[in-house]
Design a protein around this motif. Sequence first.
Motif, PDB file in Angstrom:
ATOM      1  N   PRO A 171       0.818  -1.224   0.000  1.00  0.00           N
ATOM      2  CA  PRO A 171       0.000   0.000   0.000  1.00  0.00           C
ATOM      3  C   PRO A 171       0.847   1.268   0.000  1.00  0.00           C
ATOM      4  O   PRO A 171       0.481   2.270  -0.613  1.00  0.00           O
ATOM      5  N   HIS A 172       1.970   1.220   0.692  1.00  0.00           N
ATOM      6  CA  HIS A 172       2.863   2.383   0.718  1.00  0.00           C
ATOM      7  C   HIS A 172       3.377   2.695  -0.687  1.00  0.00           C
ATOM      8  O   HIS A 172       3.363   3.859  -1.119  1.00  0.00           O
ATOM      9  N   LEU A 173       3.806   1.666  -1.413  1.00  0.00           N
ATOM     10  CA  LEU A 173       4.315   1.872  -2.769  1.00  0.00           C
ATOM     11  C   LEU A 173       3.209   2.277  -3.743  1.00  0.00           C
ATOM     12  O   LEU A 173       3.472   2.929  -4.756  1.00  0.00           O
ATOM     13  N   ALA A 174       1.975   1.879  -3.445  1.00  0.00           N
ATOM     14  CA  ALA A 174       0.858   2.266  -4.301  1.00  0.00           C
ATOM     15  C   ALA A 174       0.556   3.758  -4.188  1.00  0.00           C
ATOM     16  O   ALA A 174       0.062   4.370  -5.141  1.00  0.00           O
ATOM     17  N   LEU A 175       0.868   4.349  -3.024  1.00  0.00           N
ATOM     18  CA  LEU A 175       0.428   5.719  -2.754  1.00  0.00           C
ATOM     19  C   LEU A 175       1.555   6.734  -2.622  1.00  0.00           C
ATOM     20  O   LEU A 175       1.422   7.875  -3.058  1.00  0.00           O
ATOM     21  N   ALA A 176       2.664   6.349  -1.996  1.00  0.00           N
ATOM     22  CA  ALA A 176       3.699   7.325  -1.638  1.00  0.00           C
ATOM     23  C   ALA A 176       4.249   8.114  -2.824  1.00  0.00           C
ATOM     24  O   ALA A 176       4.550   9.308  -2.671  1.00  0.00           O
ATOM     25  N   PRO A 177       4.400   7.506  -4.026  1.00  0.00           N
ATOM     26  CA  PRO A 177       4.909   8.321  -5.145  1.00  0.00           C
ATOM     27  C   PRO A 177       3.964   9.437  -5.570  1.00  0.00           C
ATOM     28  O   PRO A 177       4.362  10.330  -6.310  1.00  0.00           O
ATOM     29  N   TYR A 178       2.706   9.385  -5.100  1.00  0.00           N
ATOM     30  CA  TYR A 178       1.693  10.323  -5.572  1.00  0.00           C
ATOM     31  C   TYR A 178       1.094  11.166  -4.443  1.00  0.00           C
ATOM     32  O   TYR A 178       0.278  12.041  -4.706  1.00  0.00           O
ATOM     33  N   VAL A 179       1.489  10.884  -3.204  1.00  0.00           N
ATOM     34  CA  VAL A 179       0.983  11.632  -2.050  1.00  0.00           C
ATOM     35  C   VAL A 179       2.178  12.284  -1.357  1.00  0.00           C
ATOM     36  O   VAL A 179       2.957  11.605  -0.690  1.00  0.00           O
ATOM     37  N   ARG A 180       2.315  13.578  -1.523  1.00  0.00           N
ATOM     38  CA  ARG A 180       3.486  14.260  -0.989  1.00  0.00           C
ATOM     39  C   ARG A 180       3.538  14.150   0.535  1.00  0.00           C
ATOM     40  O   ARG A 180       2.541  14.305   1.217  1.00  0.00           O
ATOM     41  N   GLY A 181       4.742  13.872   1.039  1.00  0.00           N
ATOM     42  CA  GLY A 181       4.949  13.821   2.473  1.00  0.00           C
ATOM     43  C   GLY A 181       4.811  12.451   3.095  1.00  0.00           C
ATOM     44  O   GLY A 181       5.098  12.292   4.281  1.00  0.00           O
ATOM     45  N   MET A 182       4.381  11.441   2.318  1.00  0.00           N
ATOM     46  CA  MET A 182       4.230  10.105   2.893  1.00  0.00           C
ATOM     47  C   MET A 182       5.572   9.457   3.196  1.00  0.00           C
ATOM     48  O   MET A 182       5.683   8.640   4.104  1.00  0.00           O
ATOM     49  N   ASP A 183       6.581   9.781   2.399  1.00  0.00           N
ATOM     50  CA  ASP A 183       7.888   9.153   2.577  1.00  0.00           C
ATOM     51  C   ASP A 183       8.981  10.219   2.507  1.00  0.00           C
ATOM     52  O   ASP A 183       9.595  10.430   1.473  1.00  0.00           O
ATOM     53  N   PRO A 184       9.249  10.897   3.628  1.00  0.00           N
ATOM     54  CA  PRO A 184      10.250  11.951   3.619  1.00  0.00           C
ATOM     55  C   PRO A 184      11.686  11.423   3.637  1.00  0.00           C
ATOM     56  O   PRO A 184      12.631  12.191   3.490  1.00  0.00           O
TER      57      PRO A 184
END
Length: 230
Positions: A171-184
């Motif tokens: 789920p992290h890889l599904a979203l983090a590239p498109y949701v700023r701030g999820m993976d600093p």
Amino acid sequence: MPTVTWSRLGGERRSAVVDAAEAEFAAHGFSGGSLNVIARRAGVAKGSLFQYFADKRDLYAYITDVGSQRVRAYMEYQIHELEPDRPFFEFLTDLLDVWVAYFADHPRDRALHAASSFEVDTDARVSVRAVVHRHYLEVLRPLVHAARTRGDLRPDADIDALLSLLLMLMPHLALAPYVRGMDPVLGLDELSSEQPILVVRRYVAVLSAAFGSTNTSHRTTTIAQGEAHG
């Protein structure tokens, strides 16, 4: 679960309800999603929705299942194409690349995934996560067990821990590239098409080091380091 009335409904009407509900829940999640809007867009009376489903949460869980089945069907086809019998962590790298690319190309499925992940209503979140996790595990568990049988994993590898980590990672890889701030830390939301590819290899290298057999772990780490510097 849908009611008997739903099963008797014509396919065109069912499709209209599903499409309207997907659009609304993808945009606003369960808590913000409006049954009035869904009914209006689907061209049905709001009361009809309660003839099709027990309540709003039941409809939300059903819509999540429909979306999960769509993603699962695509990924199962890709798994077959990617030859899952080869070394597990090499296969997993390619699988996660496909996974990231799918959500780049399918914004509605990405939004539905985000809605189920970030839902603030506890009961709704538990209901939909149970649906999503069932699909994940029915696909991933056989792959992981086959990897252990082939010797790609250490004999003492904690299979449940590996599956649990994949349930968090995907789920992290599904979203983090498109949701700023999820993976600093790893910079997944940087405006670079190559960044998710590099991050996938770093994640897989860590999983391989933790769970892979000695030869598998060394080979995966070497590949990841080579691609990162290349």
